[in-house]
Design an enzyme around this catalytic site. Structure first.
Site, PDB file in Angstrom:
ATOM      1  CG  HIS A   1      10.248 -16.083  19.735  1.00 25.41           C
ATOM      2  ND1 HIS A   1      11.458 -16.467  19.211  1.00 25.41           N
ATOM      3  CD2 HIS A   1       9.370 -16.135  18.715  1.00 25.41           C
ATOM      4  CE1 HIS A   1      11.316 -16.714  17.919  1.00 25.41           C
ATOM      5  NE2 HIS A   1      10.054 -16.517  17.584  1.00 25.41           N
TER       6      HIS A   1
ATOM      7  CG  ASP B   1      14.995 -14.700  29.371  1.00 22.56           C
ATOM      8  OD1 ASP B   1      14.366 -14.677  28.292  1.00 22.56           O
ATOM      9  OD2 ASP B   1      16.064 -14.059  29.553  1.00 22.56           O
TER      10      ASP B   1
HETATM   11  P1  ADP Z   1      15.886 -10.992  24.761  1.00 20.95           P
HETATM   12  O1  ADP Z   1      15.398 -11.623  23.491  1.00 20.95           O
HETATM   13  O2  ADP Z   1      14.896 -10.942  25.875  1.00 20.95           O
HETATM   14  O3  ADP Z   1      16.519  -9.647  24.556  1.00 20.95           O
HETATM   15  P2  ADP Z   1      17.996 -13.020  24.675  1.00 20.95           P
HETATM   16  O4  ADP Z   1      19.120 -13.273  25.623  1.00 20.95           O
HETATM   17  O5  ADP Z   1      17.225 -14.227  24.319  1.00 20.95           O
HETATM   18  O6  ADP Z   1      17.069 -11.907  25.329  1.00 20.95           O
HETATM   19  O7  ADP Z   1      18.551 -12.398  23.336  1.00 20.95           O
HETATM   20  C1  ADP Z   1      19.269 -11.191  23.342  1.00 20.95           C
HETATM   21  C2  ADP Z   1      20.099 -11.074  22.071  1.00 20.95           C
HETATM   22  O8  ADP Z   1      20.557  -9.726  21.931  1.00 20.95           O
HETATM   23  C3  ADP Z   1      21.345 -11.955  22.084  1.00 20.95           C
HETATM   24  O9  ADP Z   1      21.550 -12.499  20.815  1.00 20.95           O
HETATM   25  C4  ADP Z   1      22.460 -10.961  22.462  1.00 20.95           C
HETATM   26  O10 ADP Z   1      23.710 -11.304  21.908  1.00 20.95           O
HETATM   27  C5  ADP Z   1      21.969  -9.667  21.869  1.00 20.95           C
HETATM   28  N1  ADP Z   1      22.419  -8.519  22.698  1.00 20.95           N
HETATM   29  C6  ADP Z   1      22.133  -8.289  23.980  1.00 20.95           C
HETATM   30  N2  ADP Z   1      22.723  -7.164  24.422  1.00 20.95           N
HETATM   31  C7  ADP Z   1      23.409  -6.669  23.381  1.00 20.95           C
HETATM   32  C8  ADP Z   1      24.241  -5.506  23.194  1.00 20.95           C
HETATM   33  N3  ADP Z   1      24.470  -4.635  24.167  1.00 20.95           N
HETATM   34  N4  ADP Z   1      24.769  -5.320  21.983  1.00 20.95           N
HETATM   35  C9  ADP Z   1      24.535  -6.197  20.996  1.00 20.95           C
HETATM   36  N5  ADP Z   1      23.766  -7.295  21.105  1.00 20.95           N
HETATM   37  C10 ADP Z   1      23.207  -7.531  22.283  1.00 20.95           C
END
Ligand code: ADP
Length: 465
Positions: free
Chosen positions: A165, A373
């Site tokens: 991922h 990312d």
């Molecule tokens: P990573 O997997 O590195 O954290 P991504 O952007 O690919 O980054 O995925 C992050 C996921 O987490 C997304 O689905 C996003 O909606 C969720 N997310 C990020 N911050 C929050 C938050 N504060 N509260 C709820 N969900 C969150």
């Protein structure tokens, strides 16, 4: 294990797809974790009587396999020391920074590697135990790169897929890893190795040639008795679910309320990230603050909302980052806020899906500026939510999502001057330009959603026979 309980389809991931919750009567139950991967895989699991092998999230706890949300879940036990050495250590202090351009310095320590090997073996044994004869096993992510090889040794009858991922680094960086050959050999245990981007797949093929002395042809690595295919399968979001959520009246009303609470500025900019050094949070806040410093934006014109989800707080690097960001936000507000009107609203909390969707709807400019990312799902979620064709996406060239969302306002987040300029342009783009860009990006996200991702990967894996 009883033969009749064995599964035709097995997913192996660091975490099980459920979280423990306590209901009103004080009873502990399991609830499906949020997130696209789980949403995409659950229907496949249900169709094929699948099993999911993973850690249940708390250390030193023995749990028997159990059923939840229509899936068979097989917990893998991790001790407190496994969590520290395999998870926080080798996975998050060695591999994570190495695979993300060494933005932070990776820790190379033999005791961490030994724990990684030991725990990977435990996952492989658990998977071997639940898989039926000839089953398809799908191993997920950087915490489990040795599992394909270990599993093939235990069960040569299985068809094994692996998906990474996060980014897969180029030779110049991967070469640092003292256990580079072992990791490559671990992955080569799979029939199909999937990456987020074309670059990841070609890095892997090139590295197999260089460090495992193997012949390669196009996307294939050639072993004595079989070949391994490397390809890219960009992951996505559940677009339909987000469309449904973002068109609900209560969510739209909440978005309007958020705008009101922020004082109805001309532009609301939004960042939503785990608090991680790969996300470029400091760079984007600096660019935004400089617009005030330069006098191009004034208090009342624009507000930045930064949601930073708490993450990996036991790793030193993450604690330092949090302090730095909080200092930066305090300084910016100290300089440019007016009474009751901060220029940056910072929240170090998690949000519900609904609240997050309302924030996406309220935001005029979504600011996604990671330094590196694998994909970045936040960018795709924002696009999926904007059926109104309002809103602009400021997106880093270093996010996997930039390979698909060409009509975003693309930036190099290391270039603060350039980021500042693009941010200003995104804030001032005409409604027609925003709509044009958003329409094109939405087409991509809706067509290539997470279901298609899972389908394409699994079809490619089945075709490996
Ligand atoms: P990573 O997997 O590195 O954290 P991504 O952007 O690919 O980054 O995925 C992050 C996921 O987490 C997304 O689905 C996003 O909606 C969720 N997310 C990020 N911050 C929050 C938050 N504060 N509260 C709820 N969900 C969150």
């Amino acid at each position: 294990m009883d033969q009749s309980k064995k599964s035709e389809f097995v997913v192996v991931a660091n975490r099980l797809p459920v979280d423990r919750v306590t209901d009103e009567d004080g009873e502990a139950t399991w609830r499906r974790s949020p997130g696209g991967l789980v949403t995409a895989i659950v229907p496949v699991m249900q169709r094929r009587e699948g099993a999911w092998v993973g850690w249940q999230g708390s250390p030193d706890e023995d749990l028997e396999p159990f059923e939840a949300e229509g899936m068979t879940l097989s917990p893998v036990r991790l001790s407190g020391s496994d969590v520290e050495l395999y998870y926080e250590g080798f996975s998050n202090a060695t591999l994570w920074p190495l695979y993300h351009d060494v933005i932070a310095r990776p820790v190379y320590r033999r005791s961490l590697w030994e724990a990684y090997e030991r725990v990977n073996r435990r996952f492989a044994e658990a998977a071997a135990d639940v898989a039926a004869e000839g089953a398809v096993v799908w191993v997920q992510d950087y915490q489990l790169q040795l599992v394909p090889k270990m599993l093939r040794e235990l069960r040569p009858d299985l068809r094994i897929g692996f998906f990474l991922h996060i980014p897969f680094p180029p030779m110049e960086l991967f070469q640092q890893l003292p256990w580079r050959r072992e990791i490559l050999e671990g992955l080569l245990g799979a029939d199909l190795v999937g990456f987020q981007s074309r670059d990841g797949a070609s890095n892997f093929v090139r590295l197999s040639r260089r460090f495992c002395d193997l012949k390669t042809q196009g996307h294939e690595v050639i072993l004595d008795d079989r070949t391994v295919q490397a390809d890219h399968f960009p992951i996505s979001v559940d677009a339909q679910e987000l469309i449904t959520l973002s068109t609900q009246e209560d969510v739209k009303a909440r978005a309007a309320e958020i705008r009101e609470e922020l004082g109805n500025p001309a532009s609301i900019l939004l960042g939503v990230d785990r608090l991680d050094y790969t996300k470029g949070i400091q760079q984007r806040l600096q660019a935004f603050t400089e617009l005030f410093e330069d006098g191009r934006v004034k208090s009342g014109d624009a507000v930045f909302v930064q949601v930073a989800t708490p993450s990996r707080e036991r790793v030193e690097e993450y604690r330092i980052l949090r302090d730095e960001i909080e200092l930066q936000v305090g300084r910016a507000n100290g300089m440019y806020a007016e009474l009751g009107a901060p220029i940056i609203n910072y929240m170090h909390t998690s949000h519900t899906r609904k609240e997050l969707t309302a924030l996406y709807l309220a935001a005029d400019v979504m600011v996604v500026t990671p330094l590196r990312d694998g994909m970045n799902l936040v960018a795709k979620e924002y696009v999926a939510c904007h059926g109104d064709l309002k809103g602009a996406l400021l997106l880093s060239e270093f996010a996997g999502a930039a390979n698909e969302l060409h009509r975003a306002f693309l930036v190099n987040p290391y270039d603060i001057g350039g980021t500042k300029q693009r941010m200003y342009e995104a804030m001032h783009a005409s409604p027609a330009e925003r709509a044009r860009r958003m329409r094109s990006m939405r087409r991509r996200v809706i067509e290539h959603d997470v279901d298609l991702w899972a389908k394409e990967f699994l079809e490619a894996l089945e075709n490996r026979r």
